[in-house]
Design an enzyme around this catalytic site. Structure first.
Site: not given
Ligand code: R5P
Length: 291
Positions: A223, A95-96, A38, A168, A191
């Site tokens: 996802t 996102r973190q 790996g 959102d 959301k």
């Molecule tokens: C979240 O605030 C982002 O802007 C995206 O809406 C989110 O991260 C998308 O992730 P998923 O497709 O897994 O819902």
């Protein structure tokens, strides 16, 4: 002598070549071998001449491996240039950006320290998830928007009187920009994401979408959970077609199929992440910012 030299990592070689062409800069290839255990071995195929060196590498899956490749390339080329910039079109870990639950690590901050540590002088990214993520990098940085090039693509699709929807509150500013450029109106959904399970729910009540074609605008689809929930909610309110515009289409875990099954007509993304949805090239946006 050319002002820039562009080096493309394995995850972004096509985009990097486009950027080099636009900057009229020499392009240097890299090579990545993965050993049976790996580990990967990275090599640059040429030594850069004295110039600003731009290393282009998105950090989509395999996220950590692509990140390590970027760090390795920078650590090598900083020996030949005092100015190495990292162009990270899709910035993983953005996102973190805060401690949502006690004990969590703000990993985007760790990445900032790693980038600085190997010798990155500046970071350029496209539609990073949040302003906070950019701030947490704590390194000279610039974020450019892909909304203009995405809108140009949608203008060619000639959708009549579309309504732009942000799934959102966090994406509201981006969706507003998209709607303004497209000269149309926009709404924002409420959301909620359960921080423990990751499950998403739409909390909005009735919205005025009846008989309208919609464009859901988001920074990224991972996802597809957010887009699926939003689409089902909007379809129940009798909208017409639903299109999706996003900058970064990760589309993991069969997301495309689930999004299509929910009723989305088309997913259009940029090429910060290569793939089927990546119809919009961001090389001009990036090279204009670098000049
Ligand atoms: C979240 O605030 C982002 O802007 C995206 O809406 C989110 O991260 C998308 O992730 P998923 O497709 O897994 O819902």
């Amino acid at each position: 002598m050319a002002k820039f030299t562009v080096i493309g990592g394995d995850a972004s070689s096509v985009l990097a070549k486009n950027i080099a062409r636009k900057l009229k800069a020499p392009y240097i290839k890299t090579e990545k071998k993965v050993f049976p255990d790996g580990e990967s071995k990275i090599a640059i195929k040429q030594i850069p001449k004295k110039s600003i060196v731009i290393v282009v590498q998105s950090t989509y899956p395999p996220v950590d491996s692509n990140l390590l490749e970027l760090l390795s390339i920078v650590s090598k080329v900083q020996k030949f240039s005092s100015k190495v910039y990292a162009v990270i079109p899709y910035m993983g870990y953005a996102r973190q950006d805060k401690e949502f639950l006690g004990g969590e690590i703000i990993t985007i901050g760790v990445i900032g320290r790693l980038l600085k540590g190997v010798g990155v002088k500046k970071v350029l990214t496209v539609d990073i998830h949040s302003r906070l993520a950019l701030k947490e990098l704590k390194i000279s940085s610039e974020n450019v928007s892909a909304m203009e090039v995405l809108v140009k693509h949608f203008q060619k699709m000639r959708i009549k009187d579309p309504l732009v929807v942000s799934p959102d509150l966090g994406g509201q500013e981006r969706a507003k920009k998209f709607a303004d450029l497209l000269k149309t109106d926009f709404i924002t959904l409420k959301k909620h994401r359960d921080r423990r399970t990751g499950k998403v729910n739409i909390l909005s009540g009735k919205v005025d979408v009846k008989d309208r074609d919609l464009i859901l605008v988001d920074d990224m689809i991972s996802t597809g959970g957010s887009i699926v929930k939003a689409t089902k909610f909007l379809k129940k309110q009798k909208c017409k077609r639903v299109f999706v515009a996003c900058t970064h289409a990760l589309l993991v875990n069969n997301a495309t199929k689930r999004i299509k099954n929910a009723g989305v007509s088309k997913i259009i993304s940029t090429n910060t992440i290569p793939g089927e949805a990546a119809k919009v090239d961001v090389s001009k946006v990036i090279s204009d910012a670098l000049r």
